[in-house]
Design a protein around this motif. Structure first.
Motif, mmCIF file in Angstrom:
data_model
loop_
_atom_site.group_PDB
_atom_site.id
_atom_site.type_symbol
_atom_site.label_atom_id
_atom_site.label_comp_id
_atom_site.label_asym_id
_atom_site.label_seq_id
_atom_site.Cartn_x
_atom_site.Cartn_y
_atom_site.Cartn_z
ATOM 1 N N GLY A 1 -7.169 -3.901 -8.578
ATOM 2 C CA GLY A 1 -6.475 -3.295 -9.721
ATOM 3 C C GLY A 1 -5.074 -2.858 -9.330
ATOM 4 N N PRO B 1 -14.125 0.244 -19.764
ATOM 5 C CA PRO B 1 -13.783 1.513 -19.104
ATOM 6 C C PRO B 1 -13.391 2.626 -20.085
ATOM 7 C CG PRO B 1 -12.897 -0.296 -17.848
ATOM 8 C CD PRO B 1 -13.429 -0.896 -19.123
ATOM 9 N N GLN C 1 -6.236 0.141 -17.499
ATOM 10 C CA GLN C 1 -5.849 -0.020 -16.106
ATOM 11 C C GLN C 1 -5.899 1.310 -15.354
ATOM 12 O OE1 GLN C 1 -5.374 -2.276 -14.014
ATOM 13 N NE2 GLN C 1 -4.251 -1.227 -12.402
ATOM 14 N N PHE D 1 -9.585 2.016 -14.781
ATOM 15 C CA PHE D 1 -10.112 1.017 -13.854
ATOM 16 C C PHE D 1 -9.621 1.329 -12.438
ATOM 17 C CE2 PHE D 1 -9.850 -3.072 -11.675
ATOM 18 C CZ PHE D 1 -11.050 -3.681 -12.006
ATOM 19 N N SER E 1 -11.279 4.049 -10.739
ATOM 20 C CA SER E 1 -12.738 3.805 -10.694
ATOM 21 C C SER E 1 -13.512 4.823 -11.524
ATOM 22 C CB SER E 1 -13.296 3.867 -9.265
ATOM 23 O OG SER E 1 -12.616 3.033 -8.405
ATOM 24 N N THR F 1 -14.043 -5.864 -18.902
ATOM 25 C CA THR F 1 -14.012 -4.864 -17.824
ATOM 26 C C THR F 1 -12.604 -4.316 -17.600
ATOM 27 O OG1 THR F 1 -13.665 -6.541 -16.140
ATOM 28 C CG2 THR F 1 -15.935 -5.910 -16.584
ATOM 29 N N GLY F 2 -11.598 -5.049 -18.053
ATOM 30 C CA GLY F 2 -10.225 -4.576 -17.848
ATOM 31 C C GLY F 2 -9.775 -3.652 -18.967
ATOM 32 N N ILE G 1 -18.059 -5.695 -13.514
ATOM 33 C CA ILE G 1 -16.823 -5.672 -12.709
ATOM 34 C C ILE G 1 -17.074 -6.355 -11.370
ATOM 35 C CG2 ILE G 1 -15.173 -4.199 -11.470
ATOM 36 C CD1 ILE G 1 -15.459 -2.117 -13.618
#
Ligand code: PHE
Length: 484
Positions: A47, A412, A244, A247, A250, A407-408, A122
């Motif tokens: 990332g 999240p 972002q 992500f 985390s 997942t991007g 992910i």
């Protein structure tokens, strides 16, 4: 068979079973430094180095960075602290943790489940891309990339990524590496490896920044990265930047709940979260500084998108001559692989610990999960452009693109929103305060008011706005079609 051979075989088996026993013994992180390195290792990943620079390039350089910083410190870090509190308070993985905190509202555990499913998805895509970085590392140091002509890198990457064997071999090697470290256990595997790899990563990134900044024309790249162009900052961009920022730290997936459950009891949660956030953000910005000046210096297209690091950067490294390409290209792809490894470890650990909490041995859980994940990652790899399964496009997108988008950008923030609502509105204030202050040892009174304001209002509202805003044009169209 000769008796010595038998003896040696038995000794090896003994080492292996001892190793597996280590995997099954889990007593959390042994020191604050180890805990911070492991959590920063989770945060700093593809990332930061692969996605952050191209998102900045796409959505207005400095403008994207300003929005990113706001999101990271006002939402991401708040979530990170919240996950640490949930994890350390309960000592459980997400599903059980939610259940324990609200025994009468057991449905909250599905938020934990959604986070774990997100982690699983992910990790599938992570295995694929990390496999690519291993291949590029090998091709750099072996001189293969140095022998490719500048105009041929895009074709080279396309041929590699769509080939039926090479990406699969690479992803299996990467998955095996991740598994071996998890089998070492939390202290002897994750913590030890993070304490070694994270400093190496910092040295590599600084080395690459120095090289990049000393190239002629570097200032143009810095201007591209840092000068704000708000006209590029679309609503879709703001959502991508929010996704972002989560992500990258985390958070939202429950991984930090699991790491929180391993945090030493006397560690300050605010201090740890601040360290991790600062390190993560610094490495993302340094990655941009390492990449863009070099891209401009060699006259490449900075808006290369996801394949920027694979198509564009090798040209940059080649412009440094054969040895330069081997050394700096090798250093860059090693950096990427190391960053990816410590993140993959945290994802696999969260899933492994979850399996272990539901009755599987840690070692069995880790091995089973790795096999399933690697198999799905192979399917994802084949669905990449030009691959065997690329023709299969449910709702117009390949499986790879689905995984990347979900997942991007989407999962999240959704998981993060649910987590923060739970934390701010359903968890008992006294419990949160008790955990943040280490049972009254640390003073957090003044900070508490600001923190609650962020947790209860700022973070959820910002998350809802960012999730809904990109849907507004579609909603408007729908309303218009109903009215007419
Ligand atoms: N933070 C990692 C990165 O920036 C990815 C990650 C997400 C890792 C969620 C663990 C959990 O690449």
């Amino acid at each position: 068979m000769n008796i010595n051979l038998w003896r040696r075989a038995l000794a090896r088996l003994h080492i292996f079973t001892k190793y597996l026993r280590m995997a099954n013994n889990n007593s959390g992180f042994s020191s604050s430094f180890g805990a911070i390195m492991a959590a920063a290792g989770s945060a700093i990943g593809l990332g930061n180095i692969w996605r952050f620079p191209y998102i900045c390039g796409k959505y207005g350089g400095g403008a994207a960075i300003i929005v990113y910083l706001l999101f990271v410190f006002l939402i991401g870090m708040v979530l990170l602290m919240s996950e640490f509190v949930i994890g350390r308070r309960t000592g459980h993985t997400p599903m059980k943790a939610y259940e324990e905190l609200r025994p009468k509202h057991r449905n909250w555990r599905y938020v934990g489940l959604l986070g774990l499913i997100t982690s699983f998805l992910i990790l599938c895509i992570y295995f694929v891309i990390s496999g690519w970085t291993l291949n590029y590392f090998w091709e750099s140091v072996s001189g293969t990339l140095a022998s490719i002509a500048d105009g041929d890198f895009a074709t080279h990457f396309a041929a590699f990524a769509s080939s039926p064997v090479a990406p699969v071999v690479c992803l299996v090697i990467f998955a095996a590496l991740t598994l071996v470290i998890i089998l070492g256990g939390v202290q002897n595997g994750i913590e030890k490896v993070s304490k070694i790899l994270m400093p190496i990563l910092l040295v590599l990134v600084v080395l690459l920044c120095v090289r990049s900044l000393t190239l002629p024309g570097a200032s143009k790249g810095l201007a591209y990265l840092f000068s704000p162009d708000f006209s590029q900052l679309t609503t879709e961009g703001v959502l991508a930047i929010l996704g972002q920022s989560l992500f990258s730290l985390s958070v939202g997936m429950g991984v930090m709940i699991v790491y929180g459950s391993y945090l030493p009891k006397n560690d300050g949660i605010f201090k740890s979260a601040m360290w991790i956030t600062v390190c993560d953000t610094a490495i993302a910005i340094l990655a941009g500084v390492a990449i863009f000046p070099a891209v401009f210096a060699s006259g490449q297209d900075p808006a290369g998108g996801p394949s920027l690091v694979f198509n564009v950067l090798p040209v940059v490294f080649n412009s440094m001559g054969q040895v330069g390409s081997m050394v700096f290209g090798g250093a860059f792809f090693l950096l990427l692989a190391v960053a990816a490894l410590t993140s993959a470890i945290s994802l696999l650990e969260a899933l492994t610990a979850w399996g272990a909490e539901y009755g599987k041995k840690r070692s069995t859980s880790a091995i089973l999960l790795s096999i399933i994940l690697a198999a799905l990652a192979v399917v994802a790899a084949y669905s990449y452009e030009g691959g065997l399964l690329n023709g299969f496009k449910p709702a117009g997108m390949s499986l790879f693109d689905w995984l990347d988008t979900l997942t991007g950008s989407y999962l999240p923030p959704i998981c993060a929103l649910l987590t923060i609502i739970f934390f701010g509105w359903f968890m008992k204030k006294e419990e949160i305060h008790d955990e943040l202050s280490n049972h009254g040892v640390m003073k957090v009174a003044g900070f508490k008011v600001f923190y609650y304001f962020l947790v209860r209002f700022v973070a959820p509202v910002a998350l809802i706005v960012c999730l809904v805003a990109p849907l507004i044009p579609a909603i408007k169209e729908l309303i218009a079609s109903i009215i007419s």
